[in-house]
Design a protein around this motif. Sequence first.
Motif, PDB file in Angstrom:
ATOM      1  N   LEU A 149      -2.602   4.262   8.007  1.00 32.81           N
ATOM      2  CA  LEU A 149      -2.085   4.013   7.124  1.00 32.81           C
ATOM      3  C   LEU A 149      -1.912   5.236   5.933  1.00 32.81           C
ATOM      4  N   MET A 150      -3.366   5.037   5.207  1.00 31.45           N
ATOM      5  CA  MET A 150      -3.082   5.843   3.976  1.00 31.45           C
ATOM      6  C   MET A 150      -3.307   7.494   4.063  1.00 31.45           C
ATOM      7  N   GLN A 163      -1.811   9.552   5.803  1.00 33.51           N
ATOM      8  CA  GLN A 163      -0.285   9.298   5.972  1.00 33.51           C
ATOM      9  C   GLN A 163       0.280   9.885   4.638  1.00 33.51           C
ATOM     10  N   ARG A 164      -0.442   9.431   3.106  1.00 32.62           N
ATOM     11  CA  ARG A 164       0.243   9.817   1.857  1.00 32.62           C
ATOM     12  C   ARG A 164      -0.791   9.731   1.258  1.00 32.62           C
ATOM     13  N   TYR A 214     -10.563  -2.221  19.706  1.00 34.17           N
ATOM     14  CA  TYR A 214     -10.649  -0.977  18.671  1.00 34.17           C
ATOM     15  C   TYR A 214     -11.287  -1.966  17.035  1.00 34.17           C
ATOM     16  N   TYR A 243      -0.550  -2.477  15.044  1.00 32.75           N
ATOM     17  CA  TYR A 243      -2.226  -1.730  14.979  1.00 32.75           C
ATOM     18  C   TYR A 243      -3.007  -2.398  13.867  1.00 32.75           C
ATOM     19  N   MET A 244      -2.627  -3.157  13.099  1.00 29.12           N
ATOM     20  CA  MET A 244      -4.174  -3.254  11.765  1.00 29.12           C
ATOM     21  C   MET A 244      -4.058  -5.713  12.242  1.00 29.12           C
ATOM     22  N   THR A 287     -13.701   9.758   9.562  1.00 28.87           N
ATOM     23  CA  THR A 287     -12.514   9.619   8.907  1.00 28.87           C
ATOM     24  C   THR A 287     -13.201  10.696   8.165  1.00 28.87           C
ATOM     25  N   ARG A 305      -5.641  -5.257  17.770  1.00 31.30           N
ATOM     26  CA  ARG A 305      -7.072  -4.452  17.930  1.00 31.30           C
ATOM     27  C   ARG A 305      -7.933  -5.075  19.164  1.00 31.30           C
ATOM     28  N   LEU A 311       1.118  -1.206   0.139  1.00 29.24           N
ATOM     29  CA  LEU A 311       0.005   0.130   0.115  1.00 29.24           C
ATOM     30  C   LEU A 311       0.925   1.157   0.310  1.00 29.24           C
ATOM     31  N   ARG A 312       1.961   1.098   0.576  1.00 36.86           N
ATOM     32  CA  ARG A 312       2.701   2.460   0.776  1.00 36.86           C
ATOM     33  C   ARG A 312       3.783   2.161  -0.086  1.00 36.86           C
ATOM     34  N   GLN A 362     -12.566   1.800  12.934  1.00 36.81           N
ATOM     35  CA  GLN A 362     -13.613   3.026  12.837  1.00 36.81           C
ATOM     36  C   GLN A 362     -14.675   2.503  11.952  1.00 36.81           C
ATOM     37  N   TYR A 384     -10.702   5.194   3.169  1.00 35.21           N
ATOM     38  CA  TYR A 384      -9.937   4.140   3.243  1.00 35.21           C
ATOM     39  C   TYR A 384     -10.914   4.123   4.530  1.00 35.21           C
ATOM     40  N   GLY A 385     -11.692   5.177   5.167  1.00 38.20           N
ATOM     41  CA  GLY A 385     -12.870   5.253   6.140  1.00 38.20           C
ATOM     42  C   GLY A 385     -13.281   4.266   6.762  1.00 38.20           C
ATOM     43  N   SER A 428       4.808  -0.545  13.088  1.00 35.19           N
ATOM     44  CA  SER A 428       3.740  -0.020  14.040  1.00 35.19           C
ATOM     45  C   SER A 428       2.134  -0.174  13.270  1.00 35.19           C
ATOM     46  N   SER A 429       2.205   0.556  12.054  1.00 34.40           N
ATOM     47  CA  SER A 429       1.756   0.436  10.634  1.00 34.40           C
ATOM     48  C   SER A 429       1.217  -1.238  11.095  1.00 34.40           C
ATOM     49  N   LEU A 455      -2.854   4.290  15.828  1.00 34.85           N
ATOM     50  CA  LEU A 455      -1.431   4.753  14.998  1.00 34.85           C
ATOM     51  C   LEU A 455      -0.452   6.112  15.511  1.00 34.85           C
ATOM     52  N   PRO A 515      -9.449  -1.433   7.491  1.00 34.93           N
ATOM     53  CA  PRO A 515      -8.331  -1.519   8.634  1.00 34.93           C
ATOM     54  C   PRO A 515      -7.043  -0.806   8.127  1.00 34.93           C
ATOM     55  N   GLU A 516      -6.684   0.279   7.065  1.00 42.76           N
ATOM     56  CA  GLU A 516      -5.546   0.553   6.529  1.00 42.76           C
ATOM     57  C   GLU A 516      -5.850   2.416   6.049  1.00 42.76           C
ATOM     58  N   TRP A 517      -6.528   2.559   7.208  1.00 42.55           N
ATOM     59  CA  TRP A 517      -7.040   4.050   6.972  1.00 42.55           C
ATOM     60  C   TRP A 517      -6.097   4.612   7.876  1.00 42.55           C
ATOM     61  N   GLY A 569      -6.892   6.741  15.451  1.00 30.66           N
ATOM     62  CA  GLY A 569      -6.994   5.992  15.940  1.00 30.66           C
ATOM     63  C   GLY A 569      -5.899   5.611  16.487  1.00 30.66           C
ATOM     64  N   GLU A 611       6.801   3.484  -1.440  1.00 35.31           N
ATOM     65  CA  GLU A 611       7.723   3.877  -1.604  1.00 35.31           C
ATOM     66  C   GLU A 611       8.987   4.469  -0.118  1.00 35.31           C
TER      67      GLU A 611
END
Lengths: 142, 537
Positions: B53-54, B56-57, A104, A93-94, B203, A99, A45-46, A107, B45-46, A89-90, B360, B49-51, B358, A48
């Motif tokens: 993380l995403m 931030q970019r 948690y 926490y997933m 979100t 969780r 997903l990231r 959201q 992404y709200g 940490s990403s 993170l 689970p990746e909300w 959240g 970069e």
Amino acid sequence: MSTLSATQRASLDAIADVLIPAALGMPCFTGAGDVAAMVDHVMALRPELTEGLKQALDRVGEGEDAAAAAERLNQEDPGGLATIGLVASSAYYMMPEVRRIMGYRGQEQRPATAEEENDWMRDDLLQPVIDRGPIYRDTDGV
Amino acid sequence: MGEIAEVLIIGAGASGAVAAKHLAEAGVKVVCLEQGRHVASTEFYGDKPEWELMSQRLWHPNPNVRGLATDYPIDTSESDVNPLMFAGVGGSTLIYAAHWQRFKPSDFRVKSLDGVADDWPFTYQDLEPFYDHMDVEMGVSGLAGDPAYPPMTPPPLPPLPIGKIGRLAAKGMNDLGWHWWPAPQAIPSRAYRGRSQCARRGTCMQGCPEQAKASTDLTHWPDAIANGAQLITGARVREITVNAQGLASGAIWIDRDGVEHHQQAEKVIVCANGVGTPRLLLLSGGDRFANGLGNSSGLVGRNLMMHPYAATVGYFDEPLDSWLGPAGQAIHSMQFYETDKSRGFVRGAKWNAMPTGGPLGMRSAYGGAPLEEAWGENLHRATQKRFGHSFEWGIIAEDLPDPENRVVLDDSLTDTDGIPGPKIIYRNSENTEKLIAFHLERQREAMEAAGAKSISTTTLMRDCGWHLMGTCRMGKDPETSVLDQWGTSHDVPNLHVLDGSTFVTSSGFNPTATICAIALRSVMHMLETRADQRVAS
């Protein structure tokens, strides 16, 4: 290549367990489940982050004590350590187990119920504000 | 070459959408050029689970962080604050918090009341019917009777619950005898005009996956298109063209295949935000307007205001579910909004009580600090302290117009089409710094009264420039303003600006309600005076 080598993955696990140890009722990084798959998911997903992560992990010496390596990286390559920390940490926490322990569910979708409506009225919470009267500046004639 | 548009709108965000809807409904042939694209709610992404993380970019509000081809890069090396925005259908309303705040009457009379800045060329009362109208179009949830305002028409929907954090914050304010009120939000507390009831995912600022929050891709563009407005996405405008009579005649734009087009128009409305609009005007005009189009005053790009943002976070023992939405605000306060010169500064700020998100947080920001501060056992300790057990009082600090705070064209930075990018030159004033210091002290008192076990403060958040205002200010005098009270250029009678660039002062409020109300007022005037206007032929 976006996936980590076996050596890089071992370094990540070791450093991440220093950054995220088992404590205060929480598991350590590698104790949270299949974190390797979640790390791959994070990098997918990231993308970069991948190059910086690999470079930072390659700075860890073979057989180097993980705590000492983390400390050294933080001094010599704080950006690299931050990337390791962000990826770890990403992923952490997933993890479903993390969780669950935190209570948690993400959201979550939780529309307001009828009982929650007008919660600002309960216990006459708003009444003192109403009783004090207007606080805006009068601009008539200005 | 296509047909000539009666009105060409540049930018499909808040003001562009309001203009397009109302012009199209009146039968005007509208074309809108938008450099971004349609974004589907499934892309947010709200609900995944990746909300965090995403966020931030890909869904970061700073275009320099996102680095998308639809964004343009911005040089912020001489700015205290980073401007934030999103290019797409709906613009920054896709990722705004939807605080739907009216300005107060005093905001339009700053010079007369406080001897600083300038008065607006119209009053709160002039704008009030358009605020009312926009409340209905957006589906605002709120509670009438706020004593911080004159009496007003109730919004169409009741307020959202203020929740645990709102009630806690309110109790603290009551103990101190300070103002608070359930916050007005462009988020439906009940299903409204095809949009869902808010699901409180929290979100909002990374896009609403529920299609609940009022973003103008949902609230305005469907009506505009149904009434014949043509919306062209992926259309990056390079220059507004001018004819031999000195009137705006359209715009040159570049499609995503790199092909240039000229859209001719009788009238041009620029709605590209407080950075994009002055950038485009400075890029336009050719030899006839060598200083930039509509810039005889020299004020295009100047007086940039961005609302420096500071905040206080309180940490509590009890569970507050403080990841629960809406993300923007549960309650607001205007206790210290109006000027009291005994404080050592003028003007004030709105406060907003907000959830803290959240688990993170911003882990990437800790590089270089002592390892044990951010990591190890302290990571768990800090997360358990904050997550679900905290809320934030934020400060929308009014910053005053200063011509030295400005948008200019950068010498070397370009977007993906080779068009010069903007550079921001922006420093906080002494007044702003005193204002923030005062408000942070009061917020600490408010948090203590609410029962916070510990408190932290952020004196200035660099990524806070959501509100881009003042760079083509309205006014009566063409020497001291760029536009008249209807958003019409003093220099070019068929060139209009309807976004936050028009603002004379910034207020201490989130600006989108006022941007939309001004756009609606200007468009209604445009329609009423349609027969008398000079247009390019």
